[in-house]
Design a protein around this motif. Structure first.
Motif, mmCIF file in Angstrom:
data_model
loop_
_atom_site.group_PDB
_atom_site.id
_atom_site.type_symbol
_atom_site.label_atom_id
_atom_site.label_comp_id
_atom_site.label_asym_id
_atom_site.label_seq_id
_atom_site.Cartn_x
_atom_site.Cartn_y
_atom_site.Cartn_z
ATOM 1 N N LYS A 39 2.572 -3.570 3.861
ATOM 2 C CA LYS A 39 1.454 -3.434 3.100
ATOM 3 C C LYS A 39 0.116 -2.827 3.701
ATOM 4 C CE LYS A 39 1.527 -7.322 0.764
ATOM 5 N NZ LYS A 39 1.186 -8.427 -0.056
ATOM 6 N N ILE A 49 0.720 0.805 4.814
ATOM 7 C CA ILE A 49 0.731 1.566 3.432
ATOM 8 C C ILE A 49 -0.607 1.928 3.203
ATOM 9 C CG2 ILE A 49 1.336 1.954 1.158
ATOM 10 C CD1 ILE A 49 4.111 0.398 2.074
ATOM 11 N N MET A 50 -1.674 0.846 3.077
ATOM 12 C CA MET A 50 -2.807 1.079 2.422
ATOM 13 C C MET A 50 -3.779 1.830 3.441
ATOM 14 S SD MET A 50 -2.323 0.142 -0.568
ATOM 15 C CE MET A 50 -3.948 0.257 -1.248
ATOM 16 N N GLU A 66 -2.893 2.969 6.622
ATOM 17 C CA GLU A 66 -1.925 4.224 7.590
ATOM 18 C C GLU A 66 -2.076 4.020 8.799
ATOM 19 O OE1 GLU A 66 -2.791 8.220 5.979
ATOM 20 O OE2 GLU A 66 -2.338 7.483 3.787
ATOM 21 N N GLU A 85 -0.837 -1.615 -6.044
ATOM 22 C CA GLU A 85 -1.608 -0.638 -5.464
ATOM 23 C C GLU A 85 -0.659 -0.026 -4.580
ATOM 24 O OE1 GLU A 85 -5.354 -1.436 -4.429
ATOM 25 O OE2 GLU A 85 -5.658 -2.814 -5.877
ATOM 26 N N ALA A 86 0.198 -0.826 -3.425
ATOM 27 C CA ALA A 86 0.693 -0.415 -2.447
ATOM 28 C C ALA A 86 2.082 0.336 -2.806
ATOM 29 C CB ALA A 86 1.293 -1.512 -1.527
ATOM 30 N N LYS A 102 2.335 1.804 -5.863
ATOM 31 C CA LYS A 102 1.787 3.143 -6.467
ATOM 32 C C LYS A 102 1.522 4.049 -5.517
ATOM 33 C CE LYS A 102 -1.535 4.542 -9.728
ATOM 34 N NZ LYS A 102 -2.174 5.673 -9.628
ATOM 35 N N LYS A 103 0.809 3.861 -4.354
ATOM 36 C CA LYS A 103 0.679 4.782 -3.213
ATOM 37 C C LYS A 103 2.092 5.238 -2.542
ATOM 38 C CE LYS A 103 -2.335 5.625 0.856
ATOM 39 N NZ LYS A 103 -3.159 5.169 1.888
ATOM 40 N N ASP A 163 3.428 7.762 -5.384
ATOM 41 C CA ASP A 163 2.671 8.872 -5.790
ATOM 42 C C ASP A 163 2.233 9.716 -4.653
ATOM 43 O OD1 ASP A 163 2.896 7.997 -8.226
ATOM 44 O OD2 ASP A 163 0.962 6.939 -8.494
ATOM 45 N N ASP A 164 1.810 9.082 -3.522
ATOM 46 C CA ASP A 164 1.132 9.880 -2.448
ATOM 47 C C ASP A 164 2.406 10.082 -1.558
ATOM 48 O OD1 ASP A 164 -1.208 9.807 -3.992
ATOM 49 O OD2 ASP A 164 -2.062 8.075 -2.818
ATOM 50 N N LEU A 165 2.888 8.989 -0.620
ATOM 51 C CA LEU A 165 3.618 9.145 0.320
ATOM 52 C C LEU A 165 4.797 9.891 -0.001
ATOM 53 C CD1 LEU A 165 2.649 5.719 2.129
ATOM 54 C CD2 LEU A 165 1.607 7.979 2.427
ATOM 55 N N ARG A 225 4.008 13.512 0.442
ATOM 56 C CA ARG A 225 3.764 13.851 1.483
ATOM 57 C C ARG A 225 4.988 14.227 2.145
ATOM 58 N NH1 ARG A 225 0.244 10.195 5.448
ATOM 59 N NH2 ARG A 225 -1.123 10.202 3.601
#
Length: 114
Positions: free
Chosen positions: A22, A25-26, A28, A71-72, A74-75, A78-80, A83
Motif C-alpha cells: 500500500k 502504491i500511494m 511510489e 484509495e490504493a 483506485k490508484k 486508474d493511474d498505474l 502508466r
C-alpha cells in the motif's frame, strides 16, 4: 510459490507485506531492507497486473490483498494501469543504500519505475 518468512508468523507477514505494498502504491517510493523489498516487489507487480486486467474479479482480488484500502486500489486501476499499459512487467526498481546502523541490515529504496 516459495517465499521468505521474514521472521514472522503468517498473519503478521501478510499484514506487513500488504502495508508495504500500500505504501509503495500511494507514495511510489519506500525505504526498507533488501529482503523485504525483494518480497514486496512480487506483490506490487501482481497488483499492477490486476490493474491492467481491469476486471471486477481483479479489483476484488486487489481489494482483498490490500485490506479494503479503496484509495490504493483506485490508484492502481486508474493511474498505474494506464502508466504501465505498454510495459510487460518490471514495474519496480531496487536501489541499494548503506547498511542500517543498529544491526547492519542492507537498506534499499524500492520505487516504481517512471
Amino acid at each position: 510459490m516459495a517465499y521468505r518468512k521474514l521472521g514472522r508468523d503468517n498473519k503478521h507477514r501478510r499484514s506487513l507485506l500488504a502495508n508495504q505494498v500500500k505504501d509503495i502504491i500511494m507514495y511510489e517510493k519506500i525505504t526498507t531492507t533488501e529482503t523485504r523489498a525483494k518480497e514486496v516487489r512480487k506483490f506490487v507487480d501482481k497488483m499492477i497486473t490486476y490493474g491492467k486486467n481491469g476486471s471486477l474479479v481483479s479489483r476484488r482480488k486487489a481489494l482483498a490483498f490490500l485490506q479494503n484500502d479503496t484509495e490504493a486500489v483506485k490508484k492502481v486501476f486508474d493511474d498505474l494501469a494506464k502508466r504501465y499499459e505498454n510495459r510487460n512487467g518490471g514495474y519496480t526498481r531496487i536501489l541499494k543504500m548503506t547498511e542500517r546502523r543498529g544491526d547492519g541490515a542492507l537498506m534499499v529504496i524500492l520505487e516504481l519505475v517512471k
